[in-house]
Write a protein that holds these residues in place. Structure first.
Motif, PDB file in Angstrom:
ATOM      1  N   LYS A  92      -9.213  -0.410  -7.511  1.00  0.00           N
ATOM      2  CA  LYS A  92      -8.584   0.770  -7.055  1.00  0.00           C
ATOM      3  C   LYS A  92      -7.462   1.172  -8.628  1.00  0.00           C
ATOM      4  CE  LYS A  92      -4.854   2.668  -4.080  1.00  0.00           C
ATOM      5  NZ  LYS A  92      -4.177   2.459  -2.844  1.00  0.00           N
ATOM      6  N   PRO A  93      -7.533   2.337  -9.132  1.00  0.00           N
ATOM      7  CA  PRO A  93      -7.082   2.739 -10.351  1.00  0.00           C
ATOM      8  C   PRO A  93      -5.245   2.764  -9.950  1.00  0.00           C
ATOM      9  CG  PRO A  93      -8.141   4.497  -9.534  1.00  0.00           C
ATOM     10  CD  PRO A  93      -8.443   3.512  -8.841  1.00  0.00           C
ATOM     11  N   ILE A  94      -4.542   2.277 -10.820  1.00  0.00           N
ATOM     12  CA  ILE A  94      -3.200   2.684 -10.939  1.00  0.00           C
ATOM     13  C   ILE A  94      -2.700   4.100 -10.862  1.00  0.00           C
ATOM     14  CG2 ILE A  94      -2.490   0.325 -11.436  1.00  0.00           C
ATOM     15  CD1 ILE A  94      -1.688   1.568 -14.356  1.00  0.00           C
ATOM     16  N   ARG A  95      -1.576   4.539 -10.649  1.00  0.00           N
ATOM     17  CA  ARG A  95      -1.253   6.025 -10.842  1.00  0.00           C
ATOM     18  C   ARG A  95      -1.281   6.536 -12.098  1.00  0.00           C
ATOM     19  NH1 ARG A  95      -1.447  10.313 -11.198  1.00  0.00           N
ATOM     20  NH2 ARG A  95      -0.622  12.046 -10.047  1.00  0.00           N
ATOM     21  N   SER A  96      -0.545   5.728 -13.124  1.00  0.00           N
ATOM     22  CA  SER A  96      -0.722   6.340 -14.527  1.00  0.00           C
ATOM     23  C   SER A  96      -0.508   5.195 -15.359  1.00  0.00           C
ATOM     24  CB  SER A  96       0.666   7.271 -14.622  1.00  0.00           C
ATOM     25  OG  SER A  96       0.676   7.734 -16.073  1.00  0.00           O
ATOM     26  N   LEU A  97      -1.182   5.257 -16.714  1.00  0.00           N
ATOM     27  CA  LEU A  97      -1.081   4.339 -17.810  1.00  0.00           C
ATOM     28  C   LEU A  97      -0.536   5.068 -19.077  1.00  0.00           C
ATOM     29  CD1 LEU A  97      -1.820   1.305 -18.604  1.00  0.00           C
ATOM     30  CD2 LEU A  97      -4.048   2.074 -19.089  1.00  0.00           C
ATOM     31  N   GLY A  98       0.570   4.527 -19.657  1.00  0.00           N
ATOM     32  CA  GLY A  98       1.213   5.020 -20.744  1.00  0.00           C
ATOM     33  C   GLY A  98       0.825   3.972 -21.886  1.00  0.00           C
ATOM     34  N   GLN A 103      -5.501   6.458 -12.917  1.00  0.00           N
ATOM     35  CA  GLN A 103      -5.763   7.825 -12.512  1.00  0.00           C
ATOM     36  C   GLN A 103      -5.609   8.771 -13.796  1.00  0.00           C
ATOM     37  OE1 GLN A 103      -4.236   9.425  -8.835  1.00  0.00           O
ATOM     38  NE2 GLN A 103      -4.163   7.156  -7.917  1.00  0.00           N
ATOM     39  N   ASP A 104      -4.409   8.595 -14.360  1.00  0.00           N
ATOM     40  CA  ASP A 104      -4.071   9.315 -15.590  1.00  0.00           C
ATOM     41  C   ASP A 104      -3.501   8.686 -16.578  1.00  0.00           C
ATOM     42  OD1 ASP A 104      -3.896  11.830 -14.098  1.00  0.00           O
ATOM     43  OD2 ASP A 104      -2.238  11.210 -13.126  1.00  0.00           O
ATOM     44  N   VAL A 105      -3.831   8.964 -17.874  1.00  0.00           N
ATOM     45  CA  VAL A 105      -3.613   8.352 -19.057  1.00  0.00           C
ATOM     46  C   VAL A 105      -2.835   9.062 -19.983  1.00  0.00           C
ATOM     47  CG1 VAL A 105      -4.601   6.921 -21.094  1.00  0.00           C
ATOM     48  CG2 VAL A 105      -5.685   6.811 -18.604  1.00  0.00           C
ATOM     49  N   ILE A 139      -7.484   8.758 -24.502  1.00  0.00           N
ATOM     50  CA  ILE A 139      -7.446   9.091 -23.277  1.00  0.00           C
ATOM     51  C   ILE A 139      -9.092   9.660 -22.582  1.00  0.00           C
ATOM     52  CG2 ILE A 139      -6.727  11.158 -21.760  1.00  0.00           C
ATOM     53  CD1 ILE A 139      -4.488  11.458 -23.835  1.00  0.00           C
ATOM     54  N   ASP A 140      -9.651  10.224 -23.452  1.00  0.00           N
ATOM     55  CA  ASP A 140     -11.307  10.713 -22.680  1.00  0.00           C
ATOM     56  C   ASP A 140     -11.864   9.440 -22.524  1.00  0.00           C
ATOM     57  OD1 ASP A 140     -10.425  13.152 -22.678  1.00  0.00           O
ATOM     58  OD2 ASP A 140     -11.250  13.601 -24.802  1.00  0.00           O
ATOM     59  N   GLY A 141     -11.671   8.493 -23.644  1.00  0.00           N
ATOM     60  CA  GLY A 141     -12.602   7.054 -23.782  1.00  0.00           C
ATOM     61  C   GLY A 141     -11.849   6.248 -22.449  1.00  0.00           C
ATOM     62  N   MET A 142     -10.783   6.208 -21.969  1.00  0.00           N
ATOM     63  CA  MET A 142     -10.204   5.200 -20.773  1.00  0.00           C
ATOM     64  C   MET A 142     -10.851   5.843 -19.592  1.00  0.00           C
ATOM     65  SD  MET A 142      -8.738   2.510 -21.573  1.00  0.00           S
ATOM     66  CE  MET A 142      -8.130   2.073 -19.909  1.00  0.00           C
ATOM     67  N   LYS A 143     -10.717   7.064 -19.529  1.00  0.00           N
ATOM     68  CA  LYS A 143     -11.130   7.997 -18.122  1.00  0.00           C
ATOM     69  C   LYS A 143     -12.530   7.675 -18.035  1.00  0.00           C
ATOM     70  CE  LYS A 143      -7.591  11.291 -18.022  1.00  0.00           C
ATOM     71  NZ  LYS A 143      -6.978  12.551 -17.755  1.00  0.00           N
ATOM     72  N   SER A 144     -13.284   7.796 -19.087  1.00  0.00           N
ATOM     73  CA  SER A 144     -15.015   7.864 -18.792  1.00  0.00           C
ATOM     74  C   SER A 144     -15.418   6.177 -18.896  1.00  0.00           C
ATOM     75  CB  SER A 144     -15.501   8.510 -20.003  1.00  0.00           C
ATOM     76  OG  SER A 144     -15.310   7.853 -21.306  1.00  0.00           O
ATOM     77  N   LYS A 145     -14.983   5.572 -19.589  1.00  0.00           N
ATOM     78  CA  LYS A 145     -15.586   4.046 -19.600  1.00  0.00           C
ATOM     79  C   LYS A 145     -14.879   3.189 -18.489  1.00  0.00           C
ATOM     80  CE  LYS A 145     -16.982   4.548 -24.558  1.00  0.00           C
ATOM     81  NZ  LYS A 145     -18.187   4.528 -24.237  1.00  0.00           N
ATOM     82  N   TYR A 146     -13.684   3.506 -18.351  1.00  0.00           N
ATOM     83  CA  TYR A 146     -12.828   2.565 -17.469  1.00  0.00           C
ATOM     84  C   TYR A 146     -12.182   3.537 -16.329  1.00  0.00           C
ATOM     85  CZ  TYR A 146     -13.989  -0.403 -21.213  1.00  0.00           C
ATOM     86  OH  TYR A 146     -14.564  -1.339 -22.269  1.00  0.00           O
ATOM     87  N   PRO A 147     -12.813   4.118 -15.594  1.00  0.00           N
ATOM     88  CA  PRO A 147     -12.230   4.917 -14.507  1.00  0.00           C
ATOM     89  C   PRO A 147     -11.431   4.140 -13.617  1.00  0.00           C
ATOM     90  CG  PRO A 147     -14.683   4.834 -13.958  1.00  0.00           C
ATOM     91  CD  PRO A 147     -14.387   4.210 -15.433  1.00  0.00           C
ATOM     92  N   ASN A 148     -11.780   2.887 -13.340  1.00  0.00           N
ATOM     93  CA  ASN A 148     -10.857   2.259 -12.368  1.00  0.00           C
ATOM     94  C   ASN A 148      -9.545   1.703 -12.933  1.00  0.00           C
ATOM     95  OD1 ASN A 148     -12.772   2.336 -10.371  1.00  0.00           O
ATOM     96  ND2 ASN A 148     -13.748   0.566 -10.960  1.00  0.00           N
ATOM     97  N   ALA A 149      -9.344   1.760 -14.038  1.00  0.00           N
ATOM     98  CA  ALA A 149      -8.042   1.337 -14.654  1.00  0.00           C
ATOM     99  C   ALA A 149      -6.914   2.285 -14.155  1.00  0.00           C
ATOM    100  CB  ALA A 149      -8.200   1.474 -16.297  1.00  0.00           C
ATOM    101  N   SER A 187       0.698  -1.256   0.067  1.00  0.00           N
ATOM    102  CA  SER A 187      -0.027   0.068   0.029  1.00  0.00           C
ATOM    103  C   SER A 187       0.707   1.127  -0.129  1.00  0.00           C
ATOM    104  CB  SER A 187      -1.034  -0.005   1.379  1.00  0.00           C
ATOM    105  OG  SER A 187      -0.114  -0.125   2.290  1.00  0.00           O
ATOM    106  N   ASP A 188       2.183   1.186   0.526  1.00  0.00           N
ATOM    107  CA  ASP A 188       2.931   2.219   0.471  1.00  0.00           C
ATOM    108  C   ASP A 188       3.510   2.607  -0.953  1.00  0.00           C
ATOM    109  OD1 ASP A 188       2.771   2.612   3.191  1.00  0.00           O
ATOM    110  OD2 ASP A 188       4.664   1.054   3.463  1.00  0.00           O
ATOM    111  N   HIS A 189       3.307   1.984  -1.797  1.00  0.00           N
ATOM    112  CA  HIS A 189       3.838   2.115  -3.158  1.00  0.00           C
ATOM    113  C   HIS A 189       2.618   2.479  -4.224  1.00  0.00           C
ATOM    114  CE1 HIS A 189       7.760   0.442  -2.639  1.00  0.00           C
ATOM    115  NE2 HIS A 189       7.069  -0.766  -2.180  1.00  0.00           N
ATOM    116  N   GLU A 190       3.043   3.154  -5.211  1.00  0.00           N
ATOM    117  CA  GLU A 190       2.131   3.478  -6.346  1.00  0.00           C
ATOM    118  C   GLU A 190       2.565   2.635  -7.575  1.00  0.00           C
ATOM    119  OE1 GLU A 190       2.559   7.799  -6.732  1.00  0.00           O
ATOM    120  OE2 GLU A 190       0.592   8.101  -6.077  1.00  0.00           O
ATOM    121  N   TYR A 191       1.728   2.622  -8.694  1.00  0.00           N
ATOM    122  CA  TYR A 191       1.709   1.498  -9.466  1.00  0.00           C
ATOM    123  C   TYR A 191       1.632   2.371 -11.163  1.00  0.00           C
ATOM    124  CZ  TYR A 191       2.018  -1.771  -5.937  1.00  0.00           C
ATOM    125  OH  TYR A 191       2.321  -2.604  -5.070  1.00  0.00           O
ATOM    126  N   TYR A 192       2.435   1.879 -12.016  1.00  0.00           N
ATOM    127  CA  TYR A 192       2.709   2.544 -13.235  1.00  0.00           C
ATOM    128  C   TYR A 192       2.459   1.580 -14.337  1.00  0.00           C
ATOM    129  CZ  TYR A 192       3.999   6.726 -10.584  1.00  0.00           C
ATOM    130  OH  TYR A 192       4.107   7.463  -9.616  1.00  0.00           O
TER     131      TYR A 192
END
Length: 294
Positions: A68-74, A102-104, A90-100, A2-7
Motif C-alpha cells: 500500500k503506497p504512502i500518501r506522499s514522498l518528498g 501515491q505522489d512524489v 518522479i516518473d521513475g518512482m511512479k512507473s517502477k515502484y508504484p507501491n512506494a 488505518s485512519d491516518h495517512e503517511y508521508y
C-alpha cells in the motif's frame, strides 16, 4: 492506524541517505537509512532502487502494508538540481515502484536544508562528501553557486580536501610545486588509508575503481592530523577549505534580497554536512573572507 495517512521525506546524500516516515497527525513512526543516492554517482536506476528500499524498510518498521503506497514522498537529493532530472526521478518512482507512494516530489538537497531551518529563506552551504550553495529569497527566487560535482566543483568538501592533500604530495614529489610544509604526516596518512606504498598504487582508486565517498573519507584522518597533531599541512588544507566555502556566499551576495538582510537575526546561513564538524579548523579561512568581502 488505518485512519491516518503517511508521508515520507528522504535526505539523499553522496555517502549516506536518511528517510523519515510521518503520520498525518505529525507523529514520526519510523526512520530508515541507506547508502549514496546521488544519481550522477550511482546511476538513476540504482538511485530509484535505493529510495524504494528505504521506503519499504520504513513502512515495515512502522507496521504498514508494503503493497500500500504512502500518501506522499518528498525527496531532497544530492545531484537533483536540474528540473529534467527531478522529473525523471518522479516518473521513475511512479512507473517502477508504484507501491512506494501515491505522489512524489523531488528537489535538491540544498532546498530541503534551508526549508527545514527557516521559512523565510536564506543561504544553505553544504560541505559533506561534496559541496553546494544555494540562496532562497523570500519571493521564491533561487540562485546557486557551486555544486558542480567532483570534476568541476565540490570546493571545500571532504572529497576536495582529500584530493588536494593527495595532489599536494604528487606535486611535491614531482618537484612541480614544492610544498612549504612538512609532508610526512599527510603522505603517511595517504599510504595507510589507501593501503599503498607508492604513488602508482593509488591510481586505481581514481581511474579504475573510483569511489568518491571512500576518497572523501580520508578527510577524517586529515582533520585528526590538524586537530590532534597540529600538522601544518593539514591545518592549511582546512583553512583553504574554509576560505573557498566562504567565497560561495560572497558569490551569491549580489543576489541576496534586502529583506533577508533586514530580518531580526539578519541573513540566515545554514551550514550542512560533516565537514562543518571541523568548524574550528575552517573558521579562520572562512571568517577572513567574509570580513574582507562583505
Amino acid at each position: 492506524m488505518s485512519d491516518h495517512e503517511y508521508y515520507g521525506g528522504v535526505e539523499g546524500g553522496a555517502t549516506k541517505s536518511k528517510m523519515v516516515l510521518i503520520r498525518s497527525d505529525g507523529k514520526i513512526v519510523a526512520w530508515s537509512e541507506g547508502p549514496c543516492t546521488n544519481q550522477w554517482l550511482i546511476g538513476q536506476e540504482e538511485c530509484l532502487k535505493r529510495v524504494n528500499d528505504m521506503t519499504q524498510e520504513a513502512k515495515k518498521s512502522a507496521g504498514l502494508d508494503s503493497d500500500k503506497p504512502i500518501r506522499s514522498l518528498g525527496l531532497c537529493m544530492s545531484g537533483a538540481d536540474q528540473k529534467e532530472a527531478q522529473q525523471q526521478l518522479i516518473d521513475g518512482m511512479k512507473s517502477k515502484y508504484p507501491n512506494a507512494s501515491q505522489d512524489v516530489s523531488v528537489s535538491s538537497d540544498t532546498t530541503g536544508a534551508i526549508a527545514t531551518a527557516t521559512a523565510l529563506g536564506g543561504i544553505v552551504l553544504i560541505s559533506g562528501t561534496g559541496s553546494n550553495c544555494q540562496l532562497n529569497n523570500e519571493d521564491g527566487s533561487m540562485y546557486r553557486c557551486g555544486g558542480w560535482g567532483h570534476l568541476l566543483g565540490d570546493e571545500g568538501s571532504a572529497y576536495w580536501i582529500a584530493q588536494r592533500a593527495i595532489k599536494t604530495i604528487f606535486d611535491h614529489e614531482d618537484n612541480l610545486c614544492v610544498c612549504p610544509f612538512d609532508c610526512t604526516f599527510v603522505w603517511n596518512t595517504i599510504k595507510t588509508y589507501f593501503k599503498i606504498q607508492d604513488r602508482n598504487q593509488i591510481l586505481g582508486s581514481f581511474y579504475t575503481n573510483f569511489d568518491k565517498s571512500f576518497i572523501a573519507g580520508m578527510c577524517k584522518e586529515l582533520a585528526r592530523g590538524a586537530s590532534e597533531e597540529k600538522d601544518k599541512l593539514c591545518l592549511q588544507l582546512f583553512c583553504d577549505a574554509g576560505d573557498i566555502l566562504a567565497r560561495h556566499i560572497v558569490g551569491l551576495e549580489p543576489k541576496i534580497d534586502q529583506s533577508l538582510l533586514d530580518g531580526e537575526n539578519g541573513l540566515n546561513i545554514v551550514c550542512v554536512g560533516s565537514v562543518w564538524k571541523s568548524w574550528d579548523l575552517l573558521q579562520q579561512g572562512f571568517t577572513n573572507v567574509l570580513k574582507t568581502n562583505l
